[in-house]
Design an enzyme around this catalytic site. Sequence first.
Site, PDB file in Angstrom:
ATOM      1  N   GLY A   7       0.818  -1.228   0.000  1.00  0.00           N
ATOM      2  CA  GLY A   7       0.000   0.000   0.000  1.00  0.00           C
ATOM      3  C   GLY A   7       0.841   1.263   0.000  1.00  0.00           C
ATOM      4  O   GLY A   7       0.388   2.322   0.437  1.00  0.00           O
ATOM      5  N   GLY A  10      -0.468   4.677  -1.389  1.00  0.00           N
ATOM      6  CA  GLY A  10      -1.596   5.350  -0.735  1.00  0.00           C
ATOM      7  C   GLY A  10      -1.131   6.529   0.099  1.00  0.00           C
ATOM      8  O   GLY A  10       0.040   6.929   0.039  1.00  0.00           O
ATOM      9  N   PHE A  11      -2.023   7.056   0.889  1.00  0.00           N
ATOM     10  CA  PHE A  11      -1.741   8.268   1.669  1.00  0.00           C
ATOM     11  C   PHE A  11      -0.640   8.024   2.707  1.00  0.00           C
ATOM     12  O   PHE A  11       0.432   8.635   2.659  1.00  0.00           O
ATOM     13  CB  PHE A  11      -3.050   8.724   2.324  1.00  0.00           C
ATOM     14  CG  PHE A  11      -2.902   9.751   3.393  1.00  0.00           C
ATOM     15  CD1 PHE A  11      -2.139  10.902   3.199  1.00  0.00           C
ATOM     16  CD2 PHE A  11      -3.548   9.593   4.623  1.00  0.00           C
ATOM     17  CE1 PHE A  11      -2.019  11.862   4.201  1.00  0.00           C
ATOM     18  CE2 PHE A  11      -3.428  10.543   5.618  1.00  0.00           C
ATOM     19  CZ  PHE A  11      -2.664  11.670   5.420  1.00  0.00           C
ATOM     20  N   ILE A  12      -0.868   7.093   3.633  1.00  0.00           N
ATOM     21  CA  ILE A  12       0.117   6.871   4.698  1.00  0.00           C
ATOM     22  C   ILE A  12       1.319   6.090   4.144  1.00  0.00           C
ATOM     23  O   ILE A  12       2.475   6.382   4.467  1.00  0.00           O
ATOM     24  CB  ILE A  12      -0.523   6.119   5.888  1.00  0.00           C
ATOM     25  CG1 ILE A  12      -1.694   6.921   6.451  1.00  0.00           C
ATOM     26  CG2 ILE A  12       0.516   5.863   6.982  1.00  0.00           C
ATOM     27  CD1 ILE A  12      -2.553   6.165   7.449  1.00  0.00           C
ATOM     28  N   GLY A  13       1.026   5.107   3.274  1.00  0.00           N
ATOM     29  CA  GLY A  13       2.112   4.299   2.714  1.00  0.00           C
ATOM     30  C   GLY A  13       3.112   5.159   1.959  1.00  0.00           C
ATOM     31  O   GLY A  13       4.332   4.947   2.059  1.00  0.00           O
ATOM     32  N   THR A 133      -6.149   0.489  12.778  1.00  0.00           N
ATOM     33  CA  THR A 133      -6.875   1.710  13.114  1.00  0.00           C
ATOM     34  C   THR A 133      -7.469   1.639  14.513  1.00  0.00           C
ATOM     35  O   THR A 133      -7.756   0.544  15.014  1.00  0.00           O
ATOM     36  CB  THR A 133      -8.002   1.925  12.081  1.00  0.00           C
ATOM     37  OG1 THR A 133      -8.880   2.937  12.557  1.00  0.00           O
ATOM     38  CG2 THR A 133      -8.838   0.660  11.874  1.00  0.00           C
ATOM     39  N   ASP A 134      -7.712   2.816  15.099  1.00  0.00           N
ATOM     40  CA  ASP A 134      -8.409   2.841  16.401  1.00  0.00           C
ATOM     41  C   ASP A 134      -9.898   2.529  16.242  1.00  0.00           C
ATOM     42  O   ASP A 134     -10.586   2.307  17.242  1.00  0.00           O
ATOM     43  CB  ASP A 134      -8.211   4.201  17.095  1.00  0.00           C
ATOM     44  CG  ASP A 134      -8.771   5.387  16.317  1.00  0.00           C
ATOM     45  OD1 ASP A 134      -9.183   5.221  15.144  1.00  0.00           O
ATOM     46  OD2 ASP A 134      -8.786   6.498  16.873  1.00  0.00           O
ATOM     47  N   GLU A 135     -10.381   2.514  14.986  1.00  0.00           N
ATOM     48  CA  GLU A 135     -11.826   2.287  14.785  1.00  0.00           C
ATOM     49  C   GLU A 135     -12.244   0.880  15.211  1.00  0.00           C
ATOM     50  O   GLU A 135     -13.422   0.617  15.407  1.00  0.00           O
ATOM     51  CB  GLU A 135     -12.210   2.558  13.328  1.00  0.00           C
ATOM     52  CG  GLU A 135     -11.847   3.977  12.924  1.00  0.00           C
ATOM     53  CD  GLU A 135     -12.480   4.441  11.623  1.00  0.00           C
ATOM     54  OE1 GLU A 135     -13.499   3.884  11.221  1.00  0.00           O
ATOM     55  OE2 GLU A 135     -11.918   5.371  11.020  1.00  0.00           O
ATOM     56  N   TYR A 158     -15.831  -1.335   7.363  1.00  0.00           N
ATOM     57  CA  TYR A 158     -14.382  -1.077   7.339  1.00  0.00           C
ATOM     58  C   TYR A 158     -13.733  -1.522   8.647  1.00  0.00           C
ATOM     59  O   TYR A 158     -12.772  -2.304   8.650  1.00  0.00           O
ATOM     60  CB  TYR A 158     -14.117   0.424   7.106  1.00  0.00           C
ATOM     61  CG  TYR A 158     -12.691   0.841   7.434  1.00  0.00           C
ATOM     62  CD1 TYR A 158     -11.616   0.386   6.685  1.00  0.00           C
ATOM     63  CD2 TYR A 158     -12.419   1.696   8.512  1.00  0.00           C
ATOM     64  CE1 TYR A 158     -10.304   0.755   6.989  1.00  0.00           C
ATOM     65  CE2 TYR A 158     -11.112   2.066   8.821  1.00  0.00           C
ATOM     66  CZ  TYR A 158     -10.064   1.595   8.061  1.00  0.00           C
ATOM     67  OH  TYR A 158      -8.771   1.961   8.363  1.00  0.00           O
ATOM     68  N   LYS A 162     -10.939  -4.504   9.457  1.00  0.00           N
ATOM     69  CA  LYS A 162      -9.626  -4.264  10.059  1.00  0.00           C
ATOM     70  C   LYS A 162      -9.496  -5.057  11.364  1.00  0.00           C
ATOM     71  O   LYS A 162      -8.429  -5.597  11.676  1.00  0.00           O
ATOM     72  CB  LYS A 162      -9.413  -2.763  10.327  1.00  0.00           C
ATOM     73  CG  LYS A 162      -9.266  -1.904   9.083  1.00  0.00           C
ATOM     74  CD  LYS A 162      -8.052  -2.233   8.237  1.00  0.00           C
ATOM     75  CE  LYS A 162      -6.752  -1.836   8.865  1.00  0.00           C
ATOM     76  NZ  LYS A 162      -5.604  -2.036   7.911  1.00  0.00           N
TER      77      LYS A 162
HETATM   78  P1  NAD Z   1      -5.230   4.628   1.280  1.00  0.00           P
HETATM   79  O1  NAD Z   1      -6.617   4.216   0.917  1.00  0.00           O
HETATM   80  O2  NAD Z   1      -4.789   6.016   1.033  1.00  0.00           O
HETATM   81  O3  NAD Z   1      -4.176   3.671   0.537  1.00  0.00           O
HETATM   82  C1  NAD Z   1      -4.340   2.300   0.456  1.00  0.00           C
HETATM   83  C2  NAD Z   1      -3.341   1.766  -0.559  1.00  0.00           C
HETATM   84  O4  NAD Z   1      -3.500   0.325  -0.596  1.00  0.00           O
HETATM   85  C3  NAD Z   1      -3.597   2.271  -1.985  1.00  0.00           C
HETATM   86  O5  NAD Z   1      -2.379   2.669  -2.573  1.00  0.00           O
HETATM   87  C4  NAD Z   1      -4.170   1.057  -2.696  1.00  0.00           C
HETATM   88  O6  NAD Z   1      -3.878   1.004  -4.094  1.00  0.00           O
HETATM   89  C5  NAD Z   1      -3.526  -0.086  -1.941  1.00  0.00           C
HETATM   90  N1  NAD Z   1      -4.331  -1.314  -2.041  1.00  0.00           N
HETATM   91  C6  NAD Z   1      -5.668  -1.443  -1.830  1.00  0.00           C
HETATM   92  N2  NAD Z   1      -6.050  -2.718  -2.052  1.00  0.00           N
HETATM   93  C7  NAD Z   1      -4.927  -3.404  -2.379  1.00  0.00           C
HETATM   94  C8  NAD Z   1      -4.672  -4.773  -2.708  1.00  0.00           C
HETATM   95  N3  NAD Z   1      -5.665  -5.672  -2.741  1.00  0.00           N
HETATM   96  N4  NAD Z   1      -3.394  -5.148  -2.986  1.00  0.00           N
HETATM   97  C9  NAD Z   1      -2.379  -4.231  -2.958  1.00  0.00           C
HETATM   98  N5  NAD Z   1      -2.577  -2.923  -2.674  1.00  0.00           N
HETATM   99  C10 NAD Z   1      -3.829  -2.511  -2.374  1.00  0.00           C
HETATM  100  O7  NAD Z   1      -5.073   4.237   2.829  1.00  0.00           O
HETATM  101  P2  NAD Z   1      -4.269   4.995   3.972  1.00  0.00           P
HETATM  102  O8  NAD Z   1      -5.109   6.073   4.528  1.00  0.00           O
HETATM  103  O9  NAD Z   1      -2.907   5.303   3.483  1.00  0.00           O
HETATM  104  O10 NAD Z   1      -4.193   3.836   5.061  1.00  0.00           O
HETATM  105  C11 NAD Z   1      -3.117   2.914   5.066  1.00  0.00           C
HETATM  106  C12 NAD Z   1      -3.331   1.919   6.182  1.00  0.00           C
HETATM  107  O11 NAD Z   1      -3.419   2.589   7.434  1.00  0.00           O
HETATM  108  C13 NAD Z   1      -4.625   1.113   6.039  1.00  0.00           C
HETATM  109  O12 NAD Z   1      -4.358  -0.213   6.423  1.00  0.00           O
HETATM  110  C14 NAD Z   1      -5.573   1.782   7.004  1.00  0.00           C
HETATM  111  O13 NAD Z   1      -6.512   0.864   7.502  1.00  0.00           O
HETATM  112  C15 NAD Z   1      -4.625   2.236   8.097  1.00  0.00           C
HETATM  113  N6  NAD Z   1      -5.035   3.431   8.848  1.00  0.00           N
HETATM  114  C16 NAD Z   1      -5.426   4.565   8.203  1.00  0.00           C
HETATM  115  C17 NAD Z   1      -5.765   5.692   8.952  1.00  0.00           C
HETATM  116  C18 NAD Z   1      -6.153   6.987   8.278  1.00  0.00           C
HETATM  117  O14 NAD Z   1      -6.532   7.938   8.960  1.00  0.00           O
HETATM  118  N7  NAD Z   1      -6.051   7.122   6.960  1.00  0.00           N
HETATM  119  C19 NAD Z   1      -5.730   5.650  10.340  1.00  0.00           C
HETATM  120  C20 NAD Z   1      -5.322   4.473  10.965  1.00  0.00           C
HETATM  121  C21 NAD Z   1      -4.966   3.377  10.210  1.00  0.00           C
END
Ligand code: NAD
Length: 363
Positions: A7, A10-13, A133-135, A158, A162
């Site tokens: 991932g 994505g945003f955090i990744g 997540t804390d959710e 969701y 998780k």
């Molecule tokens: P995001 O939706 O921005 O990014 C998710 C990434 O995962 C995307 O790049 C997507 O292409 C990739 N992805 C999705 N399905 C996939 C698959 N089947 N195989 C490979 N890649 C796949 O999410 P985020 O906000 O960056 O969150 C990242 C992680 O952190 C998640 O696990 C989320 O549950 C967790 N998280 C997020 C938050 C938040 O506030 N955004 C808070 C706590 C935890």
Amino acid sequence: MRVIVTGGAGFIGSALVRYVVGDRGWDVLNVDKLTYAANLHSLSSISSNSNYRFVQADICDIDAIHRVFADFQPDAVMHLAAESHVDRSISSSAEFIKTNILGTHVLLETARRYWDELPSGRRASFRFLHVSTDEVYGSLDDGGFFRESTAYDPRSPYSASKASSDHLVSAWHETYGLPTLITNCSNNYGPYHFPEKLVPLIILNALENKPLPVYGDGRQVRDWLYVEDHVKALVTVLERGRIGETYNVGGRAPTENLTVVERICDLLDAHVPSDSARRKLITFVADRPGHDRRYAIDPTKIETELGWRAEKTFDTGIAATVEWYLNTAWWWRPLRENVYSGTRLGLLDKSALVETELSESSE
Ligand code: NAD
């Protein structure tokens, strides 16, 4: 350090990959399916570094994931790939079950078989960090804080997906001895955030003089954490966390959604003055079905045991975020025009959906 990040587009990744490739010099393989939420432009600052590689793969694809491990020979896995938007999970849960639960299972099984075959030194230092997540803890309707000992009580598709993945990770540690770590983090915000989530959606709608949708009465509380603080917490847990443990990650910043929206309006008014105050654009809309009322993290364990602490307050983090969106239209404009324009997601009542879309398009 050779690390598989799932991932990472994505945003955090992407924040994590920019930090560990750019600042820490780790060798990183980013494994991402590239769903609507992914954006490789978020990685342009490090994508030509020799210590960064990308492979497009679905974590549910056993053969592809097996090849990734065999080819890259990682020292650790940081698992962030997920479907992450609660509203989308309400409208359409299947992808959440597939990626978040079955995909995590594929990774755990592949990691276990790979780890089993490692020589003893590398086997001892291998880690699998699951980012959650804390959710999963549900809603703190009566006050208090989420601690690592808080019972799971997920309410949305969701958070249920998780929670399931967290339980799988714990089970793979208890049953097979896989050296796992879990982090449960509060709501993130910051640069490169896909504009379906509250903070970027409000910034961009406000810039375009569009209604600023606030769910219900806007008094829901989220414990906001700047994304760059989160990724430093993940690295800290990977390097120093105790195997088999969970760490809650939060910035001690519980804030009502309405306050977040008002703060963004005031910052934008200061930077880009408009004819009338942007707070006037605030529009209360139908609440999210099953909307959790309050989340608040107690981060004492990661602070005292591992020495991590959020560097940004909500005030400094939100100011930096607003400035980033003002200066980085090249990143978000194509997303608003071609991927997601900001229409309401996750309503059960179709008439309410039409109403919101009409009120936005009547601009
Ligand atoms: P995001 O939706 O921005 O990014 C998710 C990434 O995962 C995307 O790049 C997507 O292409 C990739 N992805 C999705 N399905 C996939 C698959 N089947 N195989 C490979 N890649 C796949 O999410 P985020 O906000 O960056 O969150 C990242 C992680 O952190 C998640 O696990 C989320 O549950 C967790 N998280 C997020 C938050 C938040 O506030 N955004 C808070 C706590 C935890």
